[in-house]
Design a protein around this motif. Structure first.
Motif: not given
Length: 138
Positions: A94, A97, A20, A4-8, A125, A2, A92
């Protein structure tokens, strides 16, 4: 791995991009570059592509601190945050990280900086998710 860190979220693409950018600014990041991949691919090679933006985010005090510890860190800056539309129409957001990113440098002096950037990106995020949920309910 992994990286990245993300949200949708659901919402209008441009609204999510604006949210953002505002959330990044609230965390001390400026957007040094904003690359519209969809427009670039259409213009350069005539290909259609989903809505996709790359935001090059920089927090000057943290960048300065990192560069002071590791002069070559500039090759990994700015930190990229991407916003793109999925096949299902969700959006998304993203972020790279920072812990994975600075891990490449193998310099323990960067660990606290990476942690700080990671915490700020997590708040970005969360702010995007909270804003889009609020907008959807209104």
């Amino acid at each position: 791995m992994e990286y990245t860190i993300q949200t949708s979220v659901t919402g209008e693409f441009d609204d999510v991009v604006d949210t953002t950018i505002a959330a990044l600014e609230d965390e001390g990041f400026g957007v040094l570059c904003d690359i519209d991949i969809q427009a670039t691919l259409k213009e350069k090679i005539g290909e259609e592509y989903r809505q996709y933006r790359i935001l090059g985010a920089c927090n000057p005090p943290l960048a300065y601190e990192g560069l002071t510890e590791e002069i070559e860190l500039g090759a990994l800056l700015p930190c990229n945050v991407i916003v793109y539309e999925t096949d299902d129409g969700d959006i998304v957001v993203s972020a790279v990280d920072p812990k994975q990113l600075v891990g490449i440098a193998d310099n323990d002096a960067l660990d606290s900086i990476a942690t700080e950037v990671n915490e700020r990106f997590e708040r970005v995020l969360s702010a995007v998710t909270d804003e889009q949920e609020f907008t959807s309910e209104a």
